[in-house]
Design an enzyme around this catalytic site. Structure first.
Site, PDB file in Angstrom:
ATOM      1  N   HIS A   1       0.845  -1.210   0.000  1.00 22.56           N
ATOM      2  CA  HIS A   1       0.000   0.000   0.000  1.00 22.56           C
ATOM      3  C   HIS A   1       0.877   1.256   0.000  1.00 22.56           C
ATOM      4  CE1 HIS A   1      -3.112   2.771   1.093  1.00 22.56           C
ATOM      5  NE2 HIS A   1      -3.938   1.891   1.605  1.00 22.56           N
TER       6      HIS A   1
ATOM      7  N   GLU B   1      -0.567   1.206  -5.630  1.00 20.42           N
ATOM      8  CA  GLU B   1      -0.403   0.060  -4.736  1.00 20.42           C
ATOM      9  C   GLU B   1      -0.571  -1.243  -5.516  1.00 20.42           C
ATOM     10  OE1 GLU B   1      -3.546   0.475  -1.780  1.00 20.42           O
ATOM     11  OE2 GLU B   1      -3.763   2.561  -2.294  1.00 20.42           O
TER      12      GLU B   1
HETATM   13  C1  BG6 Z   1      -6.900   1.955  -0.209  1.00 24.13           C
HETATM   14  C2  BG6 Z   1      -8.348   1.573  -0.440  1.00 24.13           C
HETATM   15  O1  BG6 Z   1      -6.066   0.899  -0.594  1.00 24.13           O
HETATM   16  O2  BG6 Z   1      -6.726   2.190   1.192  1.00 24.13           O
HETATM   17  C3  BG6 Z   1      -9.257   2.669   0.066  1.00 24.13           C
HETATM   18  O3  BG6 Z   1      -8.558   1.348  -1.831  1.00 24.13           O
HETATM   19  C4  BG6 Z   1      -8.974   2.961   1.530  1.00 24.13           C
HETATM   20  O4  BG6 Z   1     -10.608   2.284  -0.101  1.00 24.13           O
HETATM   21  C5  BG6 Z   1      -7.488   3.277   1.667  1.00 24.13           C
HETATM   22  O5  BG6 Z   1      -9.760   4.043   1.960  1.00 24.13           O
HETATM   23  C6  BG6 Z   1      -7.060   3.579   3.104  1.00 24.13           C
HETATM   24  O6  BG6 Z   1      -7.447   2.549   3.953  1.00 24.13           O
HETATM   25  P1  BG6 Z   1      -7.181   2.658   5.506  1.00 24.13           P
HETATM   26  O7  BG6 Z   1      -7.801   1.423   6.123  1.00 24.13           O
HETATM   27  O8  BG6 Z   1      -5.704   2.708   5.687  1.00 24.13           O
HETATM   28  O9  BG6 Z   1      -7.838   3.926   5.965  1.00 24.13           O
END
Ligand code: BG6
Length: 294
Positions: free
Chosen positions: A164, A267
């Protein structure tokens, strides 16, 4: 190479490549990659919100959180995921620093996560994760996740995985991505409806949350304002592009003011088709990123 440790942060400085990476054992979160470190403290390529702490207890808001074994909210049809939270538990578990080695032309850090009583309470399958962050050259790094389904398992393991990555950009409005043209994608801001990307150059125009399917392994490039990041993905064929834009960003407790203007997530992951491992099998997915200054 030189290794320094401070409050869970393991920093690898590669003198021969004039670059550094820093990984926190909480989540094995890579939260800094700097090139040209001898010039004014170098160029930082990763964004981390100033309201987020790399050492937890919440997952880091920035860097490269490791998403495993589920992406997004757990799939209700998947019994193995039924007690998990969004994006699984790897990003908020404490990993073990295994080794820091110089191997050929790369300098690397390796981390391991295995089950604990706390993890077994939400995820029963026996696993071992190994995450390796390598400085390969003055301008490139790779991050690589290996999943082992241990021999003692009795049922097949299905999982999603995602690196991510929050890339630092000078100004989101001048940020663009090449290499997604003609790919099918699911748009999470429009009830996950499916479309085909018509643009040769993709920009974040408002809230953007898409999963592009089956991206070629080395076609995606990001222009950050500082320069170009060229990606090679191995076994991570789907690519999420995420930027929350102002309204969602302002509502996130761990996002710094106007943070959305300073990053874009590109990501790589395996999302659409889960990986299936039998007991004793393993899988590795990785990304390599190469920076060219403008
Ligand atoms: C991304 C998702 O990978 O992560 C989004 O596609 C999400 O939908 C984002 O909002 C952040 O996620 P988190 O759980 O770290 O707030």
């Amino acid at each position: 190479m030189t290794i320094s440790e401070h409050q869970g942060d393991i920093r690898l400085s590669s003198e021969r490549h004039n670059a550094s990476v820093t990984v926190n054992t909480f989540g094995a979160s890579l939260h800094s990659w700097k090139t040209s470190v001898d010039a004014n403290d170098g160029t930082e390529h990763l964004f981390v919100s100033s309201k987020s702490k790399p050492g937890g207890p919440k997952p880091i808001r920035g860097g490269v959180p490791v998403v495993w074994p589920c992406f997004g909210p757990p799939d209700p049809a998947e019994e193995q995921f039924s007690r998990l939270k969004q994006h699984g538990f790897a990003r908020n578990s404490v990993w073990k620093h295994l080794a820091s080695v110089s191997e050929g032309s790369s300098d690397e850090l390796a981390f391991e996560l295995t089950s604990t009583d706390e993890i077994r309470a939400i995820y029963a399958l026996p696993f071992r994760l190994v995450y390796v962050v390598r400085i390969i050259s003055p301008a490139s790094i790779s991050t690589s996740l290996t999943v082992q389904h241990l021999e003692s398992g009795s049922e097949d393991m299905n999982f999603q995985a995602l690196l991510h990555s929050y890339w630092s950009v000078d100004n989101i409005q001048e940020t663009s991505i090449n290499g997604l043209h003609n790919l099918d994608y699911s748009d999470k801001t429009r009830d996950q409806a499916h479309f085909t990307e018509a643009r040769e150059v993709v920009a974040a125009e408002g809230e953007t949350d898409r999963v592009y399917f089956d991206a070629p392994s080395s076609s995606v490039e990001l222009r950050t304002g500082k320069g170009k990041l060229a990606f090679t993905f191995d076994k991570l064929q789907d690519v999420v592009v995420w930027n929350p834009a102002a309204k969602v960003s302002d509502g996130m407790a761990d996002m710094e003011p106007n943070g959305w203007q300073r990053f874009i997530c590109v990501e790589p992951g395996c999302i659409a088709s889960k990986v299936m491992l039998k007991p004793g099998e393993s899988w590795t997915g990785s990304q390599t990123i190469t920076y060219t200054a403008t």
